[in-house]
Design a protein around this motif. Structure first.
Motif, PDB file in Angstrom:
ATOM      1  N   GLN A 129       1.604  -7.602  -1.230  1.00 33.27           N
ATOM      2  CA  GLN A 129       2.547  -8.607  -0.138  1.00 33.27           C
ATOM      3  C   GLN A 129       1.576  -9.206   0.511  1.00 33.27           C
ATOM      4  O   GLN A 129       1.740 -10.508   1.059  1.00 33.27           O
ATOM      5  N   ALA A 130       0.596  -8.632   1.082  1.00 31.04           N
ATOM      6  CA  ALA A 130      -0.473  -9.150   2.036  1.00 31.04           C
ATOM      7  C   ALA A 130      -1.226 -10.289   1.452  1.00 31.04           C
ATOM      8  O   ALA A 130      -1.511 -11.366   1.768  1.00 31.04           O
ATOM      9  N   GLU A 131      -1.734 -10.062  -0.046  1.00 28.66           N
ATOM     10  CA  GLU A 131      -2.280 -11.096  -0.902  1.00 28.66           C
ATOM     11  C   GLU A 131      -1.346 -12.246  -1.008  1.00 28.66           C
ATOM     12  O   GLU A 131      -1.859 -13.286  -1.209  1.00 28.66           O
ATOM     13  N   LYS A 132      -0.092 -11.882  -1.097  1.00 31.18           N
ATOM     14  CA  LYS A 132       0.731 -13.129  -1.282  1.00 31.18           C
ATOM     15  C   LYS A 132       1.093 -14.098   0.124  1.00 31.18           C
ATOM     16  O   LYS A 132       1.802 -14.856   0.000  1.00 31.18           O
ATOM     17  N   GLY A 133       0.576 -13.496   1.237  1.00 26.47           N
ATOM     18  CA  GLY A 133       0.741 -14.219   2.477  1.00 26.47           C
ATOM     19  C   GLY A 133       1.961 -13.854   3.073  1.00 26.47           C
ATOM     20  O   GLY A 133       2.422 -14.256   3.889  1.00 26.47           O
ATOM     21  N   GLU A 134       2.497 -12.637   2.730  1.00 27.67           N
ATOM     22  CA  GLU A 134       3.627 -11.910   3.375  1.00 27.67           C
ATOM     23  C   GLU A 134       3.483 -10.539   3.723  1.00 27.67           C
ATOM     24  O   GLU A 134       4.149  -9.810   3.509  1.00 27.67           O
ATOM     25  N   THR A 135       2.512 -10.301   4.597  1.00 26.81           N
ATOM     26  CA  THR A 135       2.298  -9.247   5.347  1.00 26.81           C
ATOM     27  C   THR A 135       3.171  -8.552   5.849  1.00 26.81           C
ATOM     28  O   THR A 135       3.888  -9.472   6.484  1.00 26.81           O
ATOM     29  N   VAL A 136       3.507  -7.383   5.652  1.00 30.64           N
ATOM     30  CA  VAL A 136       4.581  -6.628   6.345  1.00 30.64           C
ATOM     31  C   VAL A 136       4.223  -5.244   7.081  1.00 30.64           C
ATOM     32  O   VAL A 136       2.874  -4.709   6.665  1.00 30.64           O
ATOM     33  N   ALA A 137       4.768  -4.758   8.194  1.00 26.26           N
ATOM     34  CA  ALA A 137       4.026  -3.650   9.019  1.00 26.26           C
ATOM     35  C   ALA A 137       3.978  -2.415   8.093  1.00 26.26           C
ATOM     36  O   ALA A 137       3.288  -1.577   8.335  1.00 26.26           O
ATOM     37  N   GLY A 138       4.833  -2.194   7.218  1.00 27.63           N
ATOM     38  CA  GLY A 138       4.721  -0.932   6.729  1.00 27.63           C
ATOM     39  C   GLY A 138       5.962  -1.070   5.403  1.00 27.63           C
ATOM     40  O   GLY A 138       6.611  -2.011   5.137  1.00 27.63           O
ATOM     41  N   VAL A 139       6.062  -0.091   4.763  1.00 25.98           N
ATOM     42  CA  VAL A 139       7.164   0.354   3.646  1.00 25.98           C
ATOM     43  C   VAL A 139       8.358  -0.196   3.832  1.00 25.98           C
ATOM     44  O   VAL A 139       9.010  -1.188   2.978  1.00 25.98           O
ATOM     45  N   ASP A 140       8.840  -0.032   5.005  1.00 25.70           N
ATOM     46  CA  ASP A 140      10.158  -0.296   5.596  1.00 25.70           C
ATOM     47  C   ASP A 140      10.283  -2.120   5.457  1.00 25.70           C
ATOM     48  O   ASP A 140      11.479  -2.545   5.323  1.00 25.70           O
ATOM     49  N   GLY A 141       9.300  -2.613   5.457  1.00 21.30           N
ATOM     50  CA  GLY A 141       9.404  -4.279   5.377  1.00 21.30           C
ATOM     51  C   GLY A 141       9.347  -4.844   3.889  1.00 21.30           C
ATOM     52  O   GLY A 141       9.347  -5.722   3.670  1.00 21.30           O
ATOM     53  N   LEU A 142       9.136  -3.921   2.898  1.00 22.84           N
ATOM     54  CA  LEU A 142       8.933  -4.286   1.599  1.00 22.84           C
ATOM     55  C   LEU A 142      10.492  -4.841   1.002  1.00 22.84           C
ATOM     56  O   LEU A 142      11.456  -4.245   1.585  1.00 22.84           O
ATOM     57  N   PRO A 143      10.350  -5.383  -0.062  1.00 23.71           N
ATOM     58  CA  PRO A 143      11.657  -5.842  -0.680  1.00 23.71           C
ATOM     59  C   PRO A 143      12.423  -4.468  -1.144  1.00 23.71           C
ATOM     60  O   PRO A 143      11.628  -3.639  -1.329  1.00 23.71           O
ATOM     61  N   ASP A 144      13.445  -4.533  -1.274  1.00 22.62           N
ATOM     62  CA  ASP A 144      14.254  -3.316  -1.809  1.00 22.62           C
ATOM     63  C   ASP A 144      13.785  -2.539  -2.975  1.00 22.62           C
ATOM     64  O   ASP A 144      13.728  -1.526  -2.857  1.00 22.62           O
ATOM     65  N   ARG A 145      13.681  -3.497  -4.093  1.00 19.69           N
ATOM     66  CA  ARG A 145      13.230  -2.869  -5.127  1.00 19.69           C
ATOM     67  C   ARG A 145      11.671  -2.135  -5.340  1.00 19.69           C
ATOM     68  O   ARG A 145      11.628  -1.067  -5.905  1.00 19.69           O
TER      69      ARG A 145
END
Length: 166
Positions: free
Chosen positions: A35-51
């Motif tokens: 996600q970070a490499e795609k420029g979509e950094t999230v703070a943790g696992v909870d911010g990842l897409p559902d799948r």
């Protein structure tokens, strides 16, 4: 100091490292980095897409039809890879990840080699994979292991699709 013990490749959950939930921590690191490499950094696992959260929360269910390989040093998982069930005579390699502290030690090559061996034993004719174009080190590894770029089966931009005969 980096642990220099030998790394072994095992099939999970047949052999699960003690004190760990199999590949969950490695999958979390893989998805957060991607996600970070795609420029979509999230703070943790909870911010990842559902799948992706589903894979991390319950890898056994997420990959029920697939084979999960773990690289272990002692009883610690330091790498993972998923080999999908055969479809149209092909298997797919996905979720290849090595703990950064263990990179450069042949862990990824060992995991891919074990995946190819599994695929051959399963009677598939080819193994395919997709990799983000910016992961040049991974692409070079796959090329060294005999994979070649092929026509894309995935619509996502900047994804390189590769395949090799078994």
């Amino acid at each position: 100091m980096t642990d220099q013990r030998e790394v072994s490749i095992v099939r999970w959950p047949d052999r699960a490292p003690s004190g760990q939930d199999g590949p969950a921590e490695l999958l979390a690191a893989y998805h957060l980095q991607t996600q970070a490499e795609k420029g979509e950094t999230v703070a943790g696992v909870d911010g990842l897409p559902d799948r992706y959260r589903a894979e991390i929360a319950d890898p056994r269910a997420a990959f029920a039809d697939d084979v999960v390989l773990l690289a272990l040093t002692g009883d610690t998982a330091v790498g993972c890879l998923v080999v999908t069930a055969s479809a149209d005579g092909r298997a797919e390699v996905k979720r290849l990840w090595t703990d950064p502290a263990f990179r450069g030690r042949g862990v990824a090559a060992g995991l891919v080699g074990a995946a190819l061996e599994h695929a051959a034993e399963s009677g598939v004719s080819a193994v395919r994979l997709s990799v983000w174009q910016w992961r040049t080190g991974a692409i070079a590894l796959y090329e060294r292991l005999g994979f070649t770029v092929t026509e894309s089966w995935d619509e996502r931009d900047r994804l390189v699709c590769m395949e090799r005969a078994v």
